[in-house]
Enzyme design. Structure first.
Site, PDB file in Angstrom:
ATOM      1  N   GLY A  37      27.706  70.835  62.688  1.00 36.14           N
ATOM      2  CA  GLY A  37      28.185  70.347  61.512  1.00 36.14           C
ATOM      3  C   GLY A  37      29.828  70.195  61.752  1.00 36.14           C
ATOM      4  O   GLY A  37      30.242  69.697  60.830  1.00 36.14           O
ATOM      5  N   HIS A  38      30.179  70.467  62.922  1.00 31.10           N
ATOM      6  CA  HIS A  38      31.290  70.151  63.464  1.00 31.10           C
ATOM      7  C   HIS A  38      31.679  68.777  63.877  1.00 31.10           C
ATOM      8  O   HIS A  38      31.418  68.675  65.131  1.00 31.10           O
ATOM      9  CB  HIS A  38      32.055  71.347  64.124  1.00 31.10           C
ATOM     10  CG  HIS A  38      33.548  71.382  64.491  1.00 31.10           C
ATOM     11  ND1 HIS A  38      34.086  70.683  65.575  1.00 31.10           N
ATOM     12  CD2 HIS A  38      34.694  71.563  63.575  1.00 31.10           C
ATOM     13  CE1 HIS A  38      35.313  70.642  65.409  1.00 31.10           C
ATOM     14  NE2 HIS A  38      35.689  71.109  64.506  1.00 31.10           N
TER      15      HIS A  38
END
Length: 146
Positions: A37-38
């Site tokens: 998710g980064h």
């Protein structure tokens, strides 16, 4: 060290001299949970994720190894406590990188250990750390804080 996957971030110890240095490495995989998710459009290894970053955690684990190799082994009722870490992130780390941590023993006095690291990928500086840790007794049957 009592850690194991998925909490053990060091893939390999490359070299060491007790009381002086420990060189370790970890390979950055696109499968690392923190990457999903980064910045999904550009997989960068996060510098800081609560409760800590992969790179910072590998630094702390390398420091624990150097501390334990440089002093008496931990007793069954002892743990290492990382008290402080100062960090500086200098360049992105991406999947496929092999991160090398060159950890140095700065001072070992009694139960206190200070250490630092230069962190590189293919010889390029990506981070630097300074930290301090100590050993402490724990009561295995003590009251749980929650």
């Amino acid at each position: 060290m009592r850690g194991r996957h998925p909490r053990l971030f060091i893939d390999r110890v490359l070299d060491h001299e007790p009381g002086v240095f420990l060189r370790s490495m970890f390979a950055v995989s696109a499968e690392m949970g923190a990457l999903s998710g980064h910045l999904p459009e550009r997989g960068l290894t996060p510098g800081v994720i609560l409760p800590g970053s992969h790179t910072m955690q590998a630094f702390a684990q390398s420091g624990v190894l150097l501390y334990q190799l440089s002093s008496a082994p931990l007793a069954d009722d002892e743990v290492t406590l990382v008290g402080t870490v100062k960090s500086r992130f200098l360049a992105p780390v991406v999947p496929g990188d092999q991160v090398v941590l060159d950890v140095r023993a700065d001072r070992l006095s009694g139960h206190t250990f200070t250490f630092s690291a230069a962190v590189t990928v293919e010889g390029r500086s990506v981070a630097g750390f300074r930290g301090a840790m100590s050993r402490a007794k724990v009561d295995p049957a003590g009251a749980r804080p929650w």
